[in-house]
Design a protein around this motif. Structure first.
Motif, PDB file in Angstrom:
ATOM      1  N   ALA A 154      35.056 -79.904  61.370  1.00  0.00           N
ATOM      2  CA  ALA A 154      35.031 -79.137  63.005  1.00  0.00           C
ATOM      3  C   ALA A 154      34.823 -79.473  63.717  1.00  0.00           C
ATOM      4  O   ALA A 154      34.932 -79.805  65.053  1.00  0.00           O
ATOM      5  CB  ALA A 154      34.376 -77.814  62.904  1.00  0.00           C
ATOM      6  N   GLU A 155      33.898 -80.756  63.386  1.00  0.00           N
ATOM      7  CA  GLU A 155      33.177 -81.446  64.749  1.00  0.00           C
ATOM      8  C   GLU A 155      34.548 -82.810  65.637  1.00  0.00           C
ATOM      9  O   GLU A 155      34.141 -82.949  66.144  1.00  0.00           O
ATOM     10  CB  GLU A 155      31.787 -82.335  64.595  1.00  0.00           C
ATOM     11  CG  GLU A 155      30.742 -80.712  64.415  1.00  0.00           C
ATOM     12  CD  GLU A 155      29.767 -82.277  62.911  1.00  0.00           C
ATOM     13  OE1 GLU A 155      29.756 -83.431  63.743  1.00  0.00           O
ATOM     14  OE2 GLU A 155      28.968 -81.719  63.010  1.00  0.00           O
ATOM     15  N   THR A 156      35.143 -82.263  65.003  1.00  0.00           N
ATOM     16  CA  THR A 156      36.130 -84.158  65.238  1.00  0.00           C
ATOM     17  C   THR A 156      37.920 -83.309  65.141  1.00  0.00           C
ATOM     18  O   THR A 156      38.903 -84.233  65.296  1.00  0.00           O
ATOM     19  CB  THR A 156      36.383 -85.163  63.968  1.00  0.00           C
ATOM     20  OG1 THR A 156      37.079 -84.644  62.522  1.00  0.00           O
ATOM     21  CG2 THR A 156      34.827 -85.769  63.754  1.00  0.00           C
ATOM     22  N   VAL A 157      37.969 -82.075  65.003  1.00  0.00           N
ATOM     23  CA  VAL A 157      38.989 -81.444  65.213  1.00  0.00           C
ATOM     24  C   VAL A 157      39.617 -81.776  66.675  1.00  0.00           C
ATOM     25  O   VAL A 157      38.862 -80.625  67.742  1.00  0.00           O
ATOM     26  CB  VAL A 157      39.278 -80.251  64.070  1.00  0.00           C
ATOM     27  CG1 VAL A 157      40.794 -79.603  64.754  1.00  0.00           C
ATOM     28  CG2 VAL A 157      39.014 -79.730  63.187  1.00  0.00           C
ATOM     29  N   ILE A 158      40.912 -81.824  66.217  1.00  0.00           N
ATOM     30  CA  ILE A 158      41.276 -82.015  68.048  1.00  0.00           C
ATOM     31  C   ILE A 158      41.956 -81.103  68.000  1.00  0.00           C
ATOM     32  O   ILE A 158      42.096 -80.298  69.838  1.00  0.00           O
ATOM     33  CB  ILE A 158      42.458 -83.347  68.730  1.00  0.00           C
ATOM     34  CG1 ILE A 158      41.246 -84.311  68.910  1.00  0.00           C
ATOM     35  CG2 ILE A 158      42.509 -83.035  69.624  1.00  0.00           C
ATOM     36  CD1 ILE A 158      41.406 -85.758  68.630  1.00  0.00           C
ATOM     37  N   ALA A 159      43.092 -80.312  67.466  1.00  0.00           N
ATOM     38  CA  ALA A 159      43.939 -78.794  67.833  1.00  0.00           C
ATOM     39  C   ALA A 159      44.520 -78.289  66.423  1.00  0.00           C
ATOM     40  O   ALA A 159      45.001 -78.732  65.427  1.00  0.00           O
ATOM     41  CB  ALA A 159      45.190 -79.789  67.979  1.00  0.00           C
ATOM     42  N   PRO A 160      43.354 -77.708  66.076  1.00  0.00           N
ATOM     43  CA  PRO A 160      42.396 -76.336  64.986  1.00  0.00           C
ATOM     44  C   PRO A 160      43.993 -75.579  65.070  1.00  0.00           C
ATOM     45  O   PRO A 160      44.490 -75.735  66.001  1.00  0.00           O
ATOM     46  CB  PRO A 160      41.557 -76.178  64.906  1.00  0.00           C
ATOM     47  CG  PRO A 160      41.469 -76.393  66.988  1.00  0.00           C
ATOM     48  CD  PRO A 160      42.262 -77.475  66.858  1.00  0.00           C
ATOM     49  N   ASP A 161      44.743 -75.423  63.727  1.00  0.00           N
ATOM     50  CA  ASP A 161      44.667 -74.204  63.715  1.00  0.00           C
ATOM     51  C   ASP A 161      44.345 -72.845  63.704  1.00  0.00           C
ATOM     52  O   ASP A 161      43.304 -72.680  64.194  1.00  0.00           O
ATOM     53  CB  ASP A 161      46.038 -74.004  62.265  1.00  0.00           C
ATOM     54  CG  ASP A 161      44.540 -74.056  60.921  1.00  0.00           C
ATOM     55  OD1 ASP A 161      43.384 -73.400  61.161  1.00  0.00           O
ATOM     56  OD2 ASP A 161      45.040 -73.692  60.221  1.00  0.00           O
ATOM     57  N   ALA A 162      45.002 -72.067  63.475  1.00  0.00           N
ATOM     58  CA  ALA A 162      44.345 -70.509  64.180  1.00  0.00           C
ATOM     59  C   ALA A 162      42.675 -70.484  63.436  1.00  0.00           C
ATOM     60  O   ALA A 162      42.262 -69.479  63.477  1.00  0.00           O
ATOM     61  CB  ALA A 162      45.196 -69.270  63.385  1.00  0.00           C
TER      62      ALA A 162
END
Length: 193
Positions: A154-162
């Motif tokens: 979660a710390e590296t997610v750039i464009a997460p889904d819902a």
């Protein structure tokens, strides 16, 4: 009085057609075959029947246009997007016979709009090694009926889904799918059934 002549000529033509078709008759049975003193009728050869050919196993290779549905491809193309295909890597390992597809507008101005999909066949040993490498790099593991999900931290997610998921791999029986979000894994329809 040309009309009676035309009608008379038409009647003669119709009558000629009827007589010719009556003379044509039906095919005769095969003539008896003479062997020795007895005559044995010879049966006509049976008509060949079409035997359906067995359908060959699918040898179609996955492409960027076939691993997702036609409607999704059409939606992307309507936006002016196209796909760039590259080998599929999981961590540092290139997966044989795999592909990764980036869909975006490569002709337009640079931007962060695009979607990524990939698929590859994997053995159980390859899947285990790939999962172990990703987990060692901080990726998260989840499991459900569909298989094993390995998703970026979660710390590296750039464009997460819902639901907050970024790039996610789904290891199933004999294959792996990857998309830029866990939700987008649902768009991968390979192998075709």
């Amino acid at each position: 009085m040309p009309a009676p002549r035309i009608l008379g000529a038409a009647a003669v033509l119709v009558l000629s057609a009827v007589i010719l078709s009556a003379c044509a008759g039906t095919p005769e049975e095969a003539a008896p075959e003479v062997t020795g003193n007895a005559q044995t009728p010879t049966a006509a050869a049976p008509e060949p029947t079409a035997t359906p050919e067995p359908e060959p196993a699918s040898t179609e290779k996955p492409t960027c246009e076939t691993i997702i549905s036609e409607s999704v491809v059409a939606d992307f193309e309507s936006l002016g997007w196209s796909a760039q295909e590259s080998p599929l890597y999981i961590g540092s390992t290139e997966i044989t016979d795999g592909l990764q597809c980036m869909w975006a507008d490569f002709e337009g101005p640079a931007g962060d709009h695009g979607q990524m999909y990939g698929w590859a066949p994997v053995t159980e040993a390859e899947a285990t090694d790939a999962q172990d490498e990703l987990i060692a790099q901080g990726w998260q593991r989840e499991e459900d009926a569909a298989g094993v999900y390995i998703t970026e931290s979660a710390e590296t997610v750039i464009a997460p889904d819902a639901e907050g998921y970024g790039i996610t791999y789904l290891f199933g029986e004999g294959d792996v799918k990857v998309a830029d979000t866990k939700q987008n894994l649902l768009l991968i329809e390979w192998p075709k059934s």
